[in-house]
Enzyme design. Sequence first.
Site, short mmCIF file in Angstrom:
data_model
loop_
_atom_site.label_atom_id
_atom_site.label_comp_id
_atom_site.label_asym_id
_atom_site.label_seq_id
_atom_site.Cartn_x
_atom_site.Cartn_y
_atom_site.Cartn_z
CG ASN A 8 -1.78 1.23 1.33
OD1 ASN A 8 -1.92 1.98 0.37
ND2 ASN A 8 -2.36 1.45 2.51
CG PHE A 9 2.85 2.45 -3.54
CD1 PHE A 9 3.50 1.39 -2.92
CD2 PHE A 9 2.96 2.57 -4.91
CE1 PHE A 9 4.25 0.48 -3.65
CE2 PHE A 9 3.71 1.67 -5.66
CZ PHE A 9 4.34 0.62 -5.03
CE LYS A 10 -0.20 3.29 4.93
NZ LYS A 10 -0.08 3.46 6.38
CG HIS A 90 -5.99 1.95 5.49
ND1 HIS A 90 -5.49 2.91 6.34
CD2 HIS A 90 -4.98 1.05 5.29
CE1 HIS A 90 -4.23 2.63 6.62
NE2 HIS A 90 -3.90 1.50 6.00
CD GLU A 159 -3.09 -2.06 7.72
OE1 GLU A 159 -1.90 -1.94 7.41
OE2 GLU A 159 -3.98 -1.31 7.31
N GLY A 165 2.67 2.68 11.03
CA GLY A 165 3.59 3.80 10.87
C GLY A 165 4.42 4.13 12.10
CB SER A 197 5.20 -1.37 12.17
OG SER A 197 4.81 -0.03 12.41
#
EC number: 5.3.1.1
Length: 234
Positions: A8-10, A90, A159, A165, A197
């Site tokens: 997931n590149f966000k 998300h 998640e 993060g 993470s």
Amino acid sequence: MTKIAMANFKSAMPVFKSHAYLKELEKTLKPQHFDRVFVFPDFLGLLPNAFLHFTLGAQNAYPRDCGAFTGEITSKHLEELKIHTLLIGHSERRVLLKESPSFLKEKFDFFKGKNFKIVYCIGEDLTTREKGFRAVKEFLSEQLENIDLNYSNLIVAYEPIWAIGTKKSASLEDIYLTHGFLKQILNQKTPLLYGGSVNAQNAKEILGIDSVDGLLIGSASLELENFKTIISFL
């Protein structure tokens, strides 16, 4: 169950770097990776989906075919690009963009009707985690209440918000217990991924847990070599 890796590149990947990454990944992988490796660039990073060695997905879409929805992309945009895989729920969209349970249900039902592969994200915050495992179970159960858990094109990604993060993944014991609980709720054919993470250093250990069917990877996937290392553990 076959293990899965999702990137997931966000909103962290420059557009042209994203395009180059996708093309290089296609050269690296083999056809057997197609339903095991997924990449979710941002909207500008999406390309027409002619990839044969991995699955390209979208981070978000509005639950309509098309129309007056300024700033959004819709199902027709994705279908034109031959993209039929979508992240929903998300935590960053739940928290930052105030996506409510009712809106997530609307989104889920709409794209289920289009037979999209849906990666549905759930996870508790630190306050809930600190209340104990019973509170975590109740929280996660509520997040799953509004969706069809028997949908054949569903993947669930757990998640924990407090691990996203932070460079501090949940402990292996926490993952084992939480995934064990979620497996009791989900259809036995539904893959259950862990995210939060994940990196090239801890991915192999996490994938070693039987109830972890794959990984949803954020910042550690931005460098292709890191992602390729994680893929090698599948």
